[in-house]
Design an enzyme around this catalytic site. Sequence first.
Site, short mmCIF file in Angstrom:
data_model
loop_
_atom_site.label_atom_id
_atom_site.label_comp_id
_atom_site.label_asym_id
_atom_site.label_seq_id
_atom_site.Cartn_x
_atom_site.Cartn_y
_atom_site.Cartn_z
N ALA A 1 37.80 43.44 48.07
CA ALA A 1 37.19 42.12 48.03
C ALA A 1 35.71 42.30 47.70
O ALA A 1 35.15 43.38 47.90
CB ALA A 1 37.37 41.43 49.37
N GLY B 1 40.89 45.28 49.68
CA GLY B 1 41.70 44.22 49.08
C GLY B 1 42.41 44.67 47.81
O GLY B 1 43.44 44.11 47.45
C1 HXC Z 1 31.27 44.24 45.40
C2 HXC Z 1 31.33 46.32 44.44
C3 HXC Z 1 32.44 46.67 45.23
C4 HXC Z 1 32.95 45.69 46.13
C5 HXC Z 1 31.92 48.33 43.99
N1 HXC Z 1 31.04 47.37 43.70
N2 HXC Z 1 32.78 47.94 44.92
N3 HXC Z 1 30.75 45.10 44.51
N4 HXC Z 1 32.33 44.51 46.17
N5 HXC Z 1 34.04 45.90 46.88
C6 HXC Z 1 29.96 47.43 42.73
C7 HXC Z 1 28.77 48.22 43.22
O1 HXC Z 1 27.95 47.43 44.05
C8 HXC Z 1 28.11 48.60 41.93
O2 HXC Z 1 27.38 47.52 41.40
C9 HXC Z 1 29.27 48.82 41.00
O3 HXC Z 1 30.38 48.13 41.57
C10 HXC Z 1 29.66 50.28 40.87
O4 HXC Z 1 29.85 50.80 42.17
P1 HXC Z 1 29.23 52.17 42.65
O5 HXC Z 1 29.29 52.20 44.12
O6 HXC Z 1 27.88 52.40 42.04
O7 HXC Z 1 30.26 53.20 41.99
P2 HXC Z 1 30.69 54.64 42.53
O8 HXC Z 1 29.49 55.40 43.01
O9 HXC Z 1 31.52 55.21 41.46
O10 HXC Z 1 31.58 54.38 43.83
C11 HXC Z 1 32.84 53.71 43.67
C12 HXC Z 1 33.36 53.24 45.06
C13 HXC Z 1 32.27 52.41 45.75
C14 HXC Z 1 33.73 54.48 45.89
C15 HXC Z 1 34.62 52.43 44.80
O11 HXC Z 1 31.82 51.39 44.85
C16 HXC Z 1 32.74 51.75 47.01
O12 HXC Z 1 32.86 52.39 48.04
N6 HXC Z 1 32.98 50.45 46.92
C17 HXC Z 1 33.35 49.65 48.08
C18 HXC Z 1 34.80 49.89 48.45
C19 HXC Z 1 35.17 49.07 49.67
O13 HXC Z 1 34.56 49.24 50.75
N7 HXC Z 1 36.15 48.21 49.52
C20 HXC Z 1 36.61 47.33 50.59
C21 HXC Z 1 35.89 46.03 50.47
S1 HXC Z 1 36.24 45.01 51.84
P3 HXC Z 1 25.78 47.42 41.48
O14 HXC Z 1 25.47 46.25 40.62
O15 HXC Z 1 25.46 47.20 42.91
O16 HXC Z 1 25.29 48.74 40.97
C22 HXC Z 1 37.71 44.38 51.51
C23 HXC Z 1 38.23 43.47 52.55
C24 HXC Z 1 39.50 42.86 52.16
O17 HXC Z 1 38.32 44.61 50.50
C25 HXC Z 1 39.84 41.80 53.11
C26 HXC Z 1 40.94 40.92 52.65
C27 HXC Z 1 40.93 40.60 51.27
#
Ligand code: HXC
Length: 289
Positions: free
Chosen positions: A97, A140
């Site tokens: 998400a 998500g």
């Molecule tokens: C918003 C996100 C995002 C997310 C990545 N980005 N994941 N933006 N929401 N979930 C954005 C980053 O901010 C960044 O943009 C760009 O995508 C690239 O990400 P990086 O982190 O620079 O890439 P990388 O170093 O390759 O790392 C990849 C990654 C990391 C390991 C996937 O992005 C990450 O850990 N993302 C979050 C994963 C996460 O926690 N997901 C769960 C979300 S909560 P900018 O513009 O900032 O550079 C959830 C709850 C669900 O899903 C509940 C019910 C639906």
Amino acid sequence: MATLCRGFSRICLHKCVIQQGLHRGYSAGAAYQYILVEKKGKYQNVGLIQLNRPKALNALCDGLMTELNQALETFEGDPHVGAIVITGSEKAFAAGADIKEMQNRTFQECYGGSFLSHWNRVSTVKKPVIAAVNGYALGGGCELAMMCDIIYAGEKAQFGQPEILLGTIPGAGGTQRLTRAVGKSLAMEMVLTGDRVSAHDAKQAGLVSKVCPVDKLVDEAIICGEKIASNSKLIVSMAKEAVNAAFELPLTEGNRLEKRLFHSTFATDDRKEGMTAFVEKRKTNFTDN
Ligand code: HXC
């Protein structure tokens, strides 16, 4: 259409609609910001939805989910489509998400506004949905894949429920579907540590049914979709309903439902056609009736 649409552009979809004379299913004005949509397969009977928000690794913002639901509705209503494939990019199926969208939400907004209530649509589609997962399927994103009926994974795919690292927990079925798919110990470990599992480990655990080379993944998923779409759409939906009942009902009730659905196939033309074709040693000609 496949050639025309290789670039998946919005204009291209518009053009294809006109050139193919596809008046049903797609509105000529369908212009998506976060997804790319086309029909694939030899008979154009597999709907392909590609999540296309590369700068955010396909983070599932509200707009993307709304568009995904619209595309699903369209394919669900298209009588030529017998299966749907959802995919992302080679780097990310979906990184979860949208954290930036959620960052400042309050409990009152979430609870009062039924936050994420529209996330369930994938799990209510009657036609089979295949997730083709390359790269990250996190939070998500993993939950979206698990709402699908079949998961194929590219060799470099990674599945995870990292919400715990953000001070929250899965909210779109992660604790439930993951546990049913891989069992308690691995689900607990993933949900409580936020650790990811590889495609091969996911396959071994039963989360995915096939691991493919990264560049072959979507084609493989479409081939699976074509196989499904070559069967009676009516009977396929009944089979899907019966399998899904295994996640909801006790065994006796599930078997009862299965038997009712099995009996119901005898009220269809396609059951008659399937068995007659076998006896007459010819190919089936299903009419979805
Ligand atoms: C918003 C996100 C995002 C997310 C990545 N980005 N994941 N933006 N929401 N979930 C954005 C980053 O901010 C960044 O943009 C760009 O995508 C690239 O990400 P990086 O982190 O620079 O890439 P990388 O170093 O390759 O790392 C990849 C990654 C990391 C390991 C996937 O992005 C990450 O850990 N993302 C979050 C994963 C996460 O926690 N997901 C769960 C979300 S909560 P900018 O513009 O900032 O550079 C959830 C709850 C669900 O899903 C509940 C019910 C639906």
